[in-house]
Design an enzyme around this catalytic site. Structure first.
Site, mmCIF file in Angstrom:
data_model
loop_
_atom_site.group_PDB
_atom_site.id
_atom_site.type_symbol
_atom_site.label_atom_id
_atom_site.label_comp_id
_atom_site.label_asym_id
_atom_site.label_seq_id
_atom_site.Cartn_x
_atom_site.Cartn_y
_atom_site.Cartn_z
ATOM 1 N N ARG A 49 0.787 -11.408 1.034
ATOM 2 C CA ARG A 49 0.431 -10.047 0.630
ATOM 3 C C ARG A 49 1.698 -9.346 0.154
ATOM 4 O O ARG A 49 2.794 -9.914 0.228
ATOM 5 C CB ARG A 49 -0.311 -9.287 1.751
ATOM 6 C CG ARG A 49 0.044 -9.652 3.147
ATOM 7 C CD ARG A 49 1.414 -9.277 3.527
ATOM 8 N NE ARG A 49 1.661 -7.898 3.230
ATOM 9 C CZ ARG A 49 2.834 -7.361 3.024
ATOM 10 N NH1 ARG A 49 3.927 -8.107 3.075
ATOM 11 N NH2 ARG A 49 2.977 -6.080 2.760
ATOM 12 N N GLY A 50 1.531 -8.117 -0.330
ATOM 13 C CA GLY A 50 2.671 -7.420 -0.928
ATOM 14 C C GLY A 50 2.639 -7.670 -2.427
ATOM 15 O O GLY A 50 2.514 -8.819 -2.869
ATOM 16 N N ALA A 51 2.775 -6.571 -3.194
ATOM 17 C CA ALA A 51 2.537 -6.662 -4.636
ATOM 18 C C ALA A 51 3.317 -7.782 -5.347
ATOM 19 O O ALA A 51 2.712 -8.628 -6.027
ATOM 20 C CB ALA A 51 2.812 -5.296 -5.264
ATOM 21 N N ARG A 90 -7.453 -9.598 -5.700
ATOM 22 C CA ARG A 90 -7.208 -8.283 -5.074
ATOM 23 C C ARG A 90 -7.108 -7.246 -6.194
ATOM 24 O O ARG A 90 -6.571 -7.552 -7.267
ATOM 25 C CB ARG A 90 -5.945 -8.289 -4.204
ATOM 26 C CG ARG A 90 -6.169 -9.024 -2.882
ATOM 27 C CD ARG A 90 -5.074 -8.794 -1.872
ATOM 28 N NE ARG A 90 -5.116 -7.470 -1.278
ATOM 29 C CZ ARG A 90 -4.182 -7.016 -0.449
ATOM 30 N NH1 ARG A 90 -3.137 -7.762 -0.138
ATOM 31 N NH2 ARG A 90 -4.269 -5.806 0.076
ATOM 32 N N GLN A 200 1.133 -4.286 9.090
ATOM 33 C CA GLN A 200 2.239 -4.908 8.354
ATOM 34 C C GLN A 200 3.585 -4.405 8.870
ATOM 35 O O GLN A 200 4.597 -5.076 8.725
ATOM 36 C CB GLN A 200 2.121 -4.590 6.846
ATOM 37 C CG GLN A 200 1.010 -5.325 6.140
ATOM 38 C CD GLN A 200 -0.258 -4.504 6.083
ATOM 39 O OE1 GLN A 200 -0.506 -3.666 6.957
ATOM 40 N NE2 GLN A 200 -1.072 -4.723 5.082
ATOM 41 N N ASP A 241 2.307 -0.337 -4.935
ATOM 42 C CA ASP A 241 1.446 -1.397 -5.477
ATOM 43 C C ASP A 241 1.111 -1.135 -6.927
ATOM 44 O O ASP A 241 0.742 -2.050 -7.662
ATOM 45 C CB ASP A 241 0.169 -1.513 -4.644
ATOM 46 C CG ASP A 241 0.503 -2.096 -3.293
ATOM 47 O OD1 ASP A 241 0.887 -1.320 -2.398
ATOM 48 O OD2 ASP A 241 0.429 -3.324 -3.131
ATOM 49 N N ASN A 251 0.088 3.155 -2.742
ATOM 50 C CA ASN A 251 0.737 2.284 -1.752
ATOM 51 C C ASN A 251 -0.186 2.222 -0.538
ATOM 52 O O ASN A 251 -1.252 2.852 -0.503
ATOM 53 C CB ASN A 251 2.129 2.827 -1.394
ATOM 54 C CG ASN A 251 2.960 1.826 -0.615
ATOM 55 O OD1 ASN A 251 3.115 0.679 -1.048
ATOM 56 N ND2 ASN A 251 3.479 2.206 0.538
ATOM 57 N N LYS A 252 0.223 1.475 0.455
ATOM 58 C CA LYS A 252 -0.613 1.270 1.648
ATOM 59 C C LYS A 252 -1.168 2.589 2.188
ATOM 60 O O LYS A 252 -0.475 3.605 2.210
ATOM 61 C CB LYS A 252 0.243 0.560 2.707
ATOM 62 C CG LYS A 252 -0.435 0.204 3.996
ATOM 63 C CD LYS A 252 -1.708 -0.575 3.826
ATOM 64 C CE LYS A 252 -1.546 -1.869 3.066
ATOM 65 N NZ LYS A 252 -2.853 -2.426 2.596
HETATM 66 O O1 MRU Z 1 -2.176 -4.826 1.645
HETATM 67 P P1 MRU Z 1 -0.764 -5.279 1.435
HETATM 68 O O2 MRU Z 1 -0.062 -5.712 2.668
HETATM 69 O O3 MRU Z 1 -0.654 -6.258 0.300
HETATM 70 O O4 MRU Z 1 -0.028 -3.937 0.944
HETATM 71 C C1 MRU Z 1 1.295 -3.981 0.624
HETATM 72 C C2 MRU Z 1 1.903 -2.654 0.443
HETATM 73 O O5 MRU Z 1 1.305 -1.617 0.384
HETATM 74 C C3 MRU Z 1 3.356 -2.703 0.201
HETATM 75 O O6 MRU Z 1 4.013 -1.619 0.773
HETATM 76 C C4 MRU Z 1 3.554 -2.768 -1.304
HETATM 77 O O7 MRU Z 1 2.824 -3.845 -1.854
HETATM 78 C C5 MRU Z 1 4.922 -2.957 -1.669
HETATM 79 S S1 MRU Z 1 5.422 -4.619 -1.392
HETATM 80 C C6 MRU Z 1 7.028 -4.689 -1.891
#
Ligand code: MRU
Length: 361
Positions: A49-51, A90, A200, A241, A251-252
């Site tokens: 996970r993470g962009a 996603r 996370q 994201d 973002n999250k």
């Molecule tokens: O749902 P996730 O864990 O993929 O969400 C990730 C986030 O919101 C991160 O903060 C974002 O992708 C930045 S990753 C460098």
């Protein structure tokens, strides 16, 4: 970087391996991806996970699809199916679509799909590493300045979710200036939001900060405002994201509330933004960024290590209670102090972004 490891790598037999982030911080489990479906599932079920890491995994997913196509003598339709499946894995992080577009462009009119897809996926990975390193170079002076003002006392950074190396390949976005400051001997302390429901923060950010020897304290998501009111936060650093032409940031879920509290307490709120996360086709984040809605059981259950040493899921509400689970929210640009990119820091406006990225003017 000290203690360097990567989150995605290739093997001698030319498959792909990733760390199963669903097991962290309790177990480090490596998963081998052999087909594009493996890559798709890893993105869908949040093994990765993470962009930026989602983008890199999708890129290698296309390489794996090409390999399957060649080995099984399948038609090009199979590759088209892989592109569609990965695109649908996603919805919010734009890096996924960016990486797939790069792969598509690289494969157009080429005569050796296998060689080119392998090369392009590796290039995407290397590009992310360099982008993250440069975000650290440009973010570092912000932390140095605070440290100087505080006469060397610890710089208190609040972060939400994991925008660390685990969400990228190396360095991370938010963590890059943190790691670089730490390497320079600047005293850092990070407030880590646990980031319900997938945690996370507690599972991933706390894990990687521990590995890098960075002082940190875990807090529940509602604590940030209180800390800010009491002068215990010097700066908020979050990832993104998707960032629009106007500088709105998805973002999250919960990032927006941190930004509101930071504004009310006059605390700088910065977004670490790799340009691969820009979506310059859209302006208004609130109406134009698709927000992922996830399974309600991620809210109804929490996962953790039991006293017996087993990873378990525990129901935390009455059996019949329903839950709502949005994965992301949008922080409007007016609440953001600046965007830390690989080319420098800019204001969260079209003008600011285009001053660093004139190719988008
Ligand atoms: O749902 P996730 O864990 O993929 O969400 C990730 C986030 O919101 C991160 O903060 C974002 O992708 C930045 S990753 C460098």
């Amino acid at each position: 970087m000290a203690n360097t490891f990567r989150t995605i790598w290739t093997t001698e037999d030319r498959f792909v391996e990733v760390i199963d982030q669903r097991e962290l911080p309790h177990k480090v489990v490596v998963v081998k991806l052999k087909t594009y479906r493996d890559a798709e599932n890893a993105i869908k079920n949040m093994t990765v996970r993470g962009a930026p890491l989602i983008g890199a995994t999708a890129a290698y997913g296309i390489y794996l699809a090409v390999r399957e196509m060649n080995e099984k003598g399948l038609s090009k339709e199979f590759l088209d199916e892989a592109f569609s499946a990965l695109r649908a894995s996603r919805p919010t992080a734009i890096n996924l679509f960016w990486a797939l577009d790069k792969m598509k462009a690289a494969l157009e009119n080429c005569d050796d799909y296998l060689k080119i897809s392998w090369k392009e996926a590796a290039r995407i990975v290397e590009e992310d590493i360099e982008i993250c390193r440069m975000i650290g170079v440009h973010g570092l002076p912000l932390l140095e300045e605070i440290s100087k003002k505080k006469k060397g006392e610890a710089v208190n950074i609040l972060t939400h979710c994991n925008a660390g190396m685990l969400g990228c390949i190396e360095w991370g976005t938010v963590t890059s200036p943190i790691y670089q400051a730490h390497e320079k001997g600047i005293k850092i302390h990070v407030w880590v939001d646990e980031t319900r429901p997938r945690n996370q923060g507690s599972n991933l950010t706390a894990f990687e900060l521990t590995k890098h020897g960075i002082e940190h304290t875990l807090i529940v998501d509602n604590t940030g405002g209180h800390l800010m009111q009491h002068g215990l936060v010097d700066i908020v650093l979050v990832g993104t994201d998707r960032t629009t032409r106007n500088g709105d940031v998805a973002n999250k879920i919960g990032t927006y509330l941190k930004a509101l509290a930071a504004k009310d307490n006059k605390i700088p709120f910065y977004v670490a933004l790799p340009s691969t996360t820009l979506d310059m086709r859209i302006r208004d984040g609130l109406s134009e960024i698709p927000i992922e809605k996830r399974d309600q059981n991620e809210v109804r259950y929490v996962q953790g290590l039991s006293k017996k040493g087993e990873i378990e899921q525990i129901l935390i509400c009455p059996e019949t209670t329903k839950a709502l689970n949005y994965g992301f929210d949008v922080t409007p640009s007016r609440l953001i102090t600046g965007l830390i990119t690989e080319r420098g820091i800019c204001s969260p406006t079209e003008e600011g972004i285009c001053s660093l990225f004139p190719e988008y003017s």
